[in-house]
Design a protein around this motif. Structure first.
Motif, PDB file in Angstrom:
ATOM      1  N   UNK A 103       0.835  -1.200   0.000  1.00 13.15           N
ATOM      2  CA  UNK A 103       0.000   0.000   0.000  1.00 13.15           C
ATOM      3  C   UNK A 103       0.870   1.251   0.000  1.00 13.15           C
ATOM      4  N   UNK A 104       0.585   2.151  -0.954  1.00 17.20           N
ATOM      5  CA  UNK A 104       1.354   3.393  -1.109  1.00 17.20           C
ATOM      6  C   UNK A 104       0.593   4.522  -0.416  1.00 17.20           C
ATOM      7  N   UNK A 105       0.955   4.798   0.815  1.00 22.31           N
ATOM      8  CA  UNK A 105       0.210   5.752   1.640  1.00 22.31           C
ATOM      9  C   UNK A 105       0.184   7.144   1.005  1.00 22.31           C
ATOM     10  N   UNK A 106       1.343   7.739   0.796  1.00 19.65           N
ATOM     11  CA  UNK A 106       1.400   9.105   0.288  1.00 19.65           C
ATOM     12  C   UNK A 106       0.832   9.248  -1.110  1.00 19.65           C
ATOM     13  N   UNK A 107       1.179   8.327  -2.001  1.00 14.29           N
ATOM     14  CA  UNK A 107       0.709   8.417  -3.381  1.00 14.29           C
ATOM     15  C   UNK A 107      -0.804   8.220  -3.466  1.00 14.29           C
ATOM     16  N   UNK A 108      -1.342   7.322  -2.635  1.00 16.56           N
ATOM     17  CA  UNK A 108      -2.778   7.070  -2.671  1.00 16.56           C
ATOM     18  C   UNK A 108      -3.569   8.270  -2.169  1.00 16.56           C
ATOM     19  N   UNK A 109      -3.034   8.994  -1.197  1.00 22.93           N
ATOM     20  CA  UNK A 109      -3.768  10.086  -0.566  1.00 22.93           C
ATOM     21  C   UNK A 109      -3.417  11.457  -1.111  1.00 22.93           C
ATOM     22  N   UNK A 110      -2.502  11.518  -2.068  1.00 21.32           N
ATOM     23  CA  UNK A 110      -2.038  12.814  -2.566  1.00 21.32           C
ATOM     24  C   UNK A 110      -3.147  13.643  -3.201  1.00 21.32           C
ATOM     25  N   UNK A 111      -4.165  12.988  -3.772  1.00 17.79           N
ATOM     26  CA  UNK A 111      -5.243  13.734  -4.414  1.00 17.79           C
ATOM     27  C   UNK A 111      -6.110  14.491  -3.409  1.00 17.79           C
ATOM     28  N   UNK A 112      -5.991  14.175  -2.128  1.00 17.82           N
ATOM     29  CA  UNK A 112      -6.796  14.842  -1.112  1.00 17.82           C
ATOM     30  C   UNK A 112      -6.242  16.208  -0.733  1.00 17.82           C
ATOM     31  N   UNK A 113      -4.996  16.452  -1.078  1.00 21.63           N
ATOM     32  CA  UNK A 113      -4.336  17.693  -0.681  1.00 21.63           C
ATOM     33  C   UNK A 113      -4.038  18.566  -1.887  1.00 21.63           C
ATOM     34  N   UNK A 114      -4.493  19.804  -1.850  1.00 23.28           N
ATOM     35  CA  UNK A 114      -4.130  20.753  -2.905  1.00 23.28           C
ATOM     36  C   UNK A 114      -2.655  21.121  -2.746  1.00 23.28           C
ATOM     37  N   UNK A 115      -1.934  21.272  -3.844  1.00 20.87           N
ATOM     38  CA  UNK A 115      -0.500  21.596  -3.738  1.00 20.87           C
ATOM     39  C   UNK A 115      -0.244  22.955  -3.103  1.00 20.87           C
ATOM     40  N   UNK A 116       0.948  23.114  -2.614  1.00 17.98           N
ATOM     41  CA  UNK A 116       1.465  24.407  -2.155  1.00 17.98           C
ATOM     42  C   UNK A 116       0.747  24.960  -0.927  1.00 17.98           C
ATOM     43  N   UNK A 117       0.460  24.084   0.037  1.00 18.58           N
ATOM     44  CA  UNK A 117      -0.057  24.565   1.297  1.00 18.58           C
ATOM     45  C   UNK A 117      -1.559  24.576   1.421  1.00 18.58           C
ATOM     46  N   UNK A 118      -2.173  23.409   1.432  1.00 19.45           N
ATOM     47  CA  UNK A 118      -3.624  23.294   1.583  1.00 19.45           C
ATOM     48  C   UNK A 118      -3.996  23.629   3.029  1.00 19.45           C
ATOM     49  N   UNK A 119      -4.858  24.640   3.265  1.00 23.13           N
ATOM     50  CA  UNK A 119      -5.220  24.988   4.644  1.00 23.13           C
ATOM     51  C   UNK A 119      -6.082  23.932   5.328  1.00 23.13           C
ATOM     52  N   UNK A 120      -6.697  23.030   4.539  1.00 18.98           N
ATOM     53  CA  UNK A 120      -7.638  22.042   5.088  1.00 18.98           C
ATOM     54  C   UNK A 120      -7.043  20.654   5.234  1.00 18.98           C
ATOM     55  N   UNK A 121      -5.926  20.389   4.581  1.00 20.89           N
ATOM     56  CA  UNK A 121      -5.343  19.044   4.554  1.00 20.89           C
ATOM     57  C   UNK A 121      -3.828  19.150   4.705  1.00 20.89           C
ATOM     58  N   UNK A 122      -3.267  18.246   5.492  1.00 19.55           N
ATOM     59  CA  UNK A 122      -1.815  18.171   5.620  1.00 19.55           C
ATOM     60  C   UNK A 122      -1.397  16.714   5.465  1.00 19.55           C
ATOM     61  N   UNK A 123      -0.527  16.459   4.501  1.00 20.17           N
ATOM     62  CA  UNK A 123      -0.091  15.099   4.195  1.00 20.17           C
ATOM     63  C   UNK A 123       1.420  15.025   4.244  1.00 20.17           C
ATOM     64  N   UNK A 124       1.926  14.063   5.019  1.00 17.43           N
ATOM     65  CA  UNK A 124       3.361  13.793   5.055  1.00 17.43           C
ATOM     66  C   UNK A 124       3.563  12.329   4.673  1.00 17.43           C
ATOM     67  N   UNK A 125       4.784  11.862   4.807  1.00 17.33           N
ATOM     68  CA  UNK A 125       5.087  10.482   4.403  1.00 17.33           C
ATOM     69  C   UNK A 125       4.290   9.464   5.209  1.00 17.33           C
ATOM     70  N   UNK A 126       3.918   9.809   6.440  1.00 15.39           N
ATOM     71  CA  UNK A 126       3.238   8.824   7.269  1.00 15.39           C
ATOM     72  C   UNK A 126       1.992   9.305   7.966  1.00 15.39           C
ATOM     73  N   UNK A 127       1.550  10.531   7.670  1.00  9.99           N
ATOM     74  CA  UNK A 127       0.383  11.087   8.345  1.00  9.99           C
ATOM     75  C   UNK A 127      -0.486  11.877   7.379  1.00  9.99           C
ATOM     76  N   UNK A 128      -1.798  11.737   7.546  1.00 12.43           N
ATOM     77  CA  UNK A 128      -2.774  12.589   6.872  1.00 12.43           C
ATOM     78  C   UNK A 128      -3.646  13.235   7.939  1.00 12.43           C
TER      79      UNK A 128
END
Length: 298
Positions: free
Chosen positions: A11-36
């Motif tokens: 399971x690719x955590x970051x790649x699978x969830x990347x669509x949930x975060x708008x690029x360049x600083x989403x105020x509503x979503x924060x995604x790192x290598x191991x946390x959403x």
């Protein structure tokens, strides 16, 4: 309370969830290598979901009045309800798709069940550069958003009622011209009906019935809100060329040609487009890029 989830192998955590975060600083979503961390307006009220990698499992913890809703949907938001069982056989129809399917076997498509937040992003991304769209998105979220529950410094996605009650001129300094603003206001007024759609097909019908929302916007919404693996962004500036190049070696493609090439993968056509993007497949570029504009000074 924390819910434990078991993801599929590789399971690719970051790649699978990347669509949930708008690029360049989403105020509503924060995604790192191991946390959403994802703030949301749920049917039960505001909430924040925290998904984290914990060994071979995922831990899902939610905060606020919408916590139960978010914990119940945590597996879908993580993409764990995404059914890929029939895709490997379809992928064999093209050697590149087969290769990408094997390389990105751990990639899954989220299904948030939350429509208007995605409608907001999709409308703002209509026919402008990503820089313009994401800047406007950040500004609108900060203007209309409220602090989200939980320990992370996030804001809730804008309340559609607040968007609907705002006059056009409020959005102009935020970088959104009249055409997109009118589409956004119409969608905000219909947000209640849109959120109650039973699935991607009904949501597509309701969305495309609104002036200013076409197949591209509907596909961008249903792919994430419902995990619609077949949603193809017809009318996109780049995707037809990417598909034509990746699947046929043609530097340029039309929507009709793109759909023709994707037909063997029906049911997973949007997934194939995503795989091409994750694989870095891109058609050769010719000519100038679309300019970045600002509407705030007018």
């Amino acid at each position: 309370m924390t819910r434990r989830l078991t993801p599929p192998e590789r399971y690719a955590f970051g790649a699978s969830l990347s669509s949930l975060q708008a690029p360049n600083g989403d105020p509503c979503v924060r995604l790192t290598a191991g946390d959403l961390w994802m703030a949301a307006r749920t049917p039960d009220g505001p909430g924040t979901l925290h998904l984290s990698k914990d060994g071979g499992e995922l831990a899902a913890t939610a905060y606020g009045p919408g916590a139960d809703y978010l914990e119940d949907r945590a597996d879908a938001i993580a993409g764990l309800r995404d059914d890929v069982s029939d895709f490997p056989a379809l992928a064999k129809a093209h050697p590149l798709v087969h290769q990408l399917a094997r390389t990105f076997a751990g990639l899954r498509m989220p299904a948030t069940g939350l429509v208007f937040h995605r409608v907001l992003r999709a409308i703002l991304e209509q026919k402008v550069t990503g820089v313009e769209a994401f800047r406007a998105y950040r500004m609108i979220c900060r203007k209309f958003g409220e602090p989200a529950p939980g320990p992370m410094d996030l804001v809730l996605p804008p309340d559609p009622a607040a968007i609907a009650a705002s006059p056009y001129w409020v959005f102009h300094p935020l970088g959104v011209e009249q055409r997109r603003t009118q589409a956004l206001l119409r969608a905000a007024r219909e947000a209640g009906r849109i959120e109650r759609c039973a699935g991607a097909a009904e949501a597509t019908r309701r969305l495309t019935a609104l002036p200013g929302i076409g197949p591209w916007t509907a596909a961008e919404v249903t792919r994430v809100a419902y995990g619609d693996a077949d949603a193809v962004s017809v009318g996109d500036y780049h995707v037809p060329n990417t598909v034509a190049w990746g699947l046929a070696g043609e530097a340029r493609g039309t929507d009709a040609r793109m759909l023709e090439l994707l037909e063997p993968f029906r049911g997973h056509r949007g997934r194939v487009c995503d795989l091409l993007a994750h694989g870095g497949i891109g058609a050769p570029r010719f000519g100038p890029r679309m300019p970045i504009r600002s509407f705030a000074r007018y």
